[in-house]
Structure formats: C-alpha cells, structure tokens
Write an enzyme that holds these catalytic residues in place. Sequence first.
Site, mmCIF file in Angstrom:
data_model
loop_
_atom_site.group_PDB
_atom_site.id
_atom_site.type_symbol
_atom_site.label_atom_id
_atom_site.label_comp_id
_atom_site.label_asym_id
_atom_site.label_seq_id
_atom_site.Cartn_x
_atom_site.Cartn_y
_atom_site.Cartn_z
ATOM 1 N N ASP A 12 0.777 -0.773 0.104
ATOM 2 C CA ASP A 12 -0.069 -0.036 0.286
ATOM 3 C C ASP A 12 1.269 1.784 0.166
ATOM 4 O OD1 ASP A 12 -1.984 -1.534 0.434
ATOM 5 O OD2 ASP A 12 -2.072 -2.226 2.599
ATOM 6 N N LYS A 15 2.103 2.645 -5.280
ATOM 7 C CA LYS A 15 2.723 1.617 -6.198
ATOM 8 C C LYS A 15 1.665 2.245 -7.650
ATOM 9 C CE LYS A 15 2.948 -2.330 -4.525
ATOM 10 N NZ LYS A 15 2.569 -1.848 -2.932
ATOM 11 N N GLY A 39 -4.416 -4.647 -4.548
ATOM 12 C CA GLY A 39 -5.561 -3.041 -4.823
ATOM 13 C C GLY A 39 -4.920 -2.136 -4.880
ATOM 14 N N HIS A 40 -4.787 -2.295 -6.276
ATOM 15 C CA HIS A 40 -3.767 -0.714 -6.509
ATOM 16 C C HIS A 40 -4.655 0.211 -7.255
ATOM 17 C CE1 HIS A 40 0.011 -2.919 -7.303
ATOM 18 N NE2 HIS A 40 -0.438 -3.459 -5.681
ATOM 19 N N GLN A 222 2.066 -6.337 -3.034
ATOM 20 C CA GLN A 222 2.420 -6.152 -2.362
ATOM 21 C C GLN A 222 4.156 -5.644 -2.115
ATOM 22 O OE1 GLN A 222 1.082 -9.068 -3.246
ATOM 23 N NE2 GLN A 222 -0.564 -8.386 -2.954
HETATM 24 P P1 IMP Z 1 -1.857 -12.826 1.942
HETATM 25 O O1 IMP Z 1 -1.533 -12.092 1.125
HETATM 26 O O2 IMP Z 1 -4.189 -12.879 1.358
HETATM 27 O O3 IMP Z 1 -1.602 -14.255 2.497
HETATM 28 O O4 IMP Z 1 -2.070 -12.005 3.356
HETATM 29 C C1 IMP Z 1 -0.884 -12.237 4.153
HETATM 30 C C2 IMP Z 1 -0.480 -10.746 4.552
HETATM 31 O O5 IMP Z 1 0.387 -9.649 3.787
HETATM 32 C C3 IMP Z 1 -1.278 -9.834 5.222
HETATM 33 O O6 IMP Z 1 -0.879 -9.080 6.435
HETATM 34 C C4 IMP Z 1 -2.162 -9.084 4.299
HETATM 35 O O7 IMP Z 1 -2.585 -8.044 4.894
HETATM 36 C C5 IMP Z 1 -0.962 -8.470 3.401
HETATM 37 N N1 IMP Z 1 -1.429 -8.210 2.123
HETATM 38 C C6 IMP Z 1 -1.493 -9.096 1.235
HETATM 39 N N2 IMP Z 1 -1.912 -7.937 -0.020
HETATM 40 C C7 IMP Z 1 -1.504 -6.949 0.560
HETATM 41 C C8 IMP Z 1 -1.713 -5.957 -0.312
HETATM 42 O O8 IMP Z 1 -2.213 -5.785 -1.254
HETATM 43 N N3 IMP Z 1 -1.196 -4.332 0.197
HETATM 44 C C9 IMP Z 1 -0.816 -4.713 1.361
HETATM 45 N N4 IMP Z 1 -0.738 -5.679 2.745
HETATM 46 C C10 IMP Z 1 -0.995 -7.059 1.475
HETATM 47 MG MG MG Z 2 -2.897 -1.640 -1.259
#
Ligand code: IMP
Ligand code: MG
Length: 421
Positions: A12, A15, A39-40, A222
């Site tokens: 977040d 990007k 989520g971009h 991420q």
């Molecule tokens: P997962 O990717 O859904 O397995 O989540 C694993 C960890 O990564 C959790 O702490 C999520 O909140 C975090 N996470 C996954 N995708 C994002 C993202 O796009 N932005 C921020 N945190 C993320």
């Molecule tokens: Mg995001």
Amino acid sequence: MNTILVGAQWGDEGKGKIIDVLTEEADIVVRSQGGNNAGHTVEVGREKFILHLIPSGILRRNKKCVIGNGVVIDPVSLVAEIEGLEKRGIKLAGRLFISETAHLVLPYHRRLDEAREHRKGTNKIGTTKRGIGPAYGDKAARTGLRLIDLAQPKVFSAKLRERIEENNAVIESLGGEPLSFPEVEQSYLEAGKKLRPYIINTVVWLHQQDEKKKRILFEGAQGTFLDIDFGTYPYVTSSNTTAGGASTGSGIPPHRMDRVVGVMKAYTTRVGEGPLPTECAEVSDMLHAMGREFGATTGRARRCGWFDAVATRYARMVNGIDELAITNLDGLDTLRQIQVCVAYECRGKRLLYPPNDAEELLHCRPIYRKFAGWNQPTCGVRHFKKLPVAAQKYLKALAALTGAKLRIVSVGAQRKQTFEA
Ligand code: IMP
Ligand code: MG
C-alpha cells in the site's frame, strides 16, 4: 529501458499511482506475482479505479499489459475486473495478455485460507482471505491447476474433481463447508471461456517485445516486508514481492532489467498482523481521522506509524533500489514535529538492519530522529522547489537514510499531484 517497481515497506505504498505515472514512459506493464490480494488505486480526473489483478497500466491508452506466470489468478474475479473496466470504456482486446502457466486460485483455496486463519485465532496472519497462500502452496506442492488446464475443459474437469475431493476432506476436518464440484466446474469453465482470447505464452511474447526494444515496466504488488523470503515471516504473503520476483514471475532474465524504483510512503503502514516497530496510535488516529489508510481490497483500517528507515534501508539492499518515489507526503501536513526511526535498539544493541526473527523484531525499540513539520497543505504543490523547506528537508533525509536517489514525490491521489524531485 526495463524498470522494476517495488514496494519498499509493507504494501500500500501507492504503487498503483506511481505505475500509472511511469507508464507514460513505458510500452508494456507486467504483473509478475501476487493475486487479487493486491489493491492498486489510481485516480484520474474524477474517476477512481481500484485494480486487483490487471496492471494499472491498462488505464493509459495504447499501453499493453501482461499478467505473468508468477501471478495466481482467480478467473471468476478476473472476468469481473475485465468487465468492470470495459463498462467504464476501457478497451482490453489486444492490450491484455495473460500467461497460460499462471496458477489458478480455486474456491477451496479461499475456504482453506479462511479456515486456517480461524483456527490460528490470535496467532492469525490477517490475510486478505483471497486464497493466496493455499494457491501458492499447491503450486509448490505440484498440485496446482493452471490456466493452460482451464483451456482444456476435459483435462480441467478431471483434475478439478480429484482436487476438490482431496480438499473437501481437509476443509471438513478444519470445520469448513465442503464444495460442490459441478458448481465450481461450471463457474470456472465459463470464466475460462471468457479469458481465452487473452491467454498466450507470455514468456515468448515478452522476449519478442524486449528484442524490439519495447520498454517494459514491472508492477510489483504488496511490499518488501510481505515477501515470503525477506519479509517478517510468517506474517507475509506467499510470493516474492521483491525485485527478483519480476524475473521469475515473467521470464525476463535479471540482466535485462535496467533499474529498480522503490515506492515508499512518507510514513509507515501495515494491514494484517505481524510486527511493526514504529507503530504509533497517534499517527494512526490522525490518518484515520483524515479518512486515510483504509485498505483498497478489504476495507480494513491500516496500522500506521512513523517512517522506518531501518526497514527501507533493508528494502533498498534486497531490491537494489536505484530511485525512490515517496508518496503520501500530504498525510503529514498537519504535524509540527515528525519522527523518523533511524535505528533499532534491541537487547542493548543498536541495529541498522531488521533482525530476521519476527519475534526478535517485537523486542526492537525504534531510535527516533526528530524533524520539524511544515504544518501547511502540500496537496496543491506541483514542483519540488515549491514545497515548504521543512518538507524538502524531510524528503531528502528519507532518501539519504534509505540510501537511494529521490526521483518522484506524490502529494495526493490524483495523477497530477505528482512531480519530479
Ligand atoms: P495474503 O496475501 O492474503 O495471504 O495476506 C498475507 C499478508 O499480506 C496479510 O498481512 C495481508 O494483509 C498482507 N497483504 C496482502 N496483500 C496486500 C496488499 O496488496 N497490500 C497490503 N497488504 C497486503
Ligand atoms: Mg494496496
């Protein structure tokens, strides 16, 4: 010129917005890892777009976009994203290319993600519950299904039936609801049919484009500290979010990459569980009260804190960051004083890099350096030199502490609220 863009913090970082800006000087934008956990957000004029699987580059006319082999794809949600963009007048035909070897996220991955999180209780990871971990788990265990399977309905159905049987047993043992094979089969085959025009061998296609000197931009999802190898394991996502992931997730080799751009916020946020040394209630409350820092994918309130240069220094190192984009400067506009973590104190030792053990990280106390705030709005600023002097100093200090060149500054969600440093 091929560019990799990565998040230098916990995701977040903004990007999507920086990619949108850099896409002006690129021909192709590639996603190489992650899935619809991302989520971009990109705001263009009065319109706001939130992209999950499709590269943010799709919002610029004539640019081509690739979902590479390293991405895990939920076909039903990808179709919804495609149709949502088409409804808003964005044409995708001939512009979107999806790797046939990308792995599928299936409904049992989501159920397992949810059931495992539930069982972990207070030790949960705080995942997005999109099935990302179980999908990458199947990929590594060699039990995954890929888009190439979905393109052959008979092969797909046979494999799916077998996978659903096995996974239903696990889901039930974890107290979850088993899945109905015919329902999953139907919805996936339908989505597969809609995706077919986009599915190609992206490795070969990308190499052809690279040979034609097309400029490729890799859109990381991420952030560095969610990387499965370099993040705060186990509080991470299941892919390589760092620069190396751009190569393994696309097939473009490391020596073809020309530069790495790191994106970081002027402060720190994290969504989900896991250590966050500079977390600070005062910063969280301030940002949430401004209506900021709610997740684009899950709507969860993000945890916030001061800028952590120990983290970004490490991010610069593992990604090879050459240039920095600093976003959300305007989030700090109302402060008289700002703190920056320059080192950790851990059991009597001063650390310049984060320890690998997430447990140990919990014992790290940030050592702060204080900076004067500027206490005036920056959202209308369009040139670096027009920023308040205190803000210029702050940005230069963040770049110096991280160890890379400051290239881009962002002072708002809009495309135009971005300028070169
Ligand atoms: P997962 O990717 O859904 O397995 O989540 C694993 C960890 O990564 C959790 O702490 C999520 O909140 C975090 N996470 C996954 N995708 C994002 C993202 O796009 N932005 C921020 N945190 C993320
Ligand atoms: Mg995001």
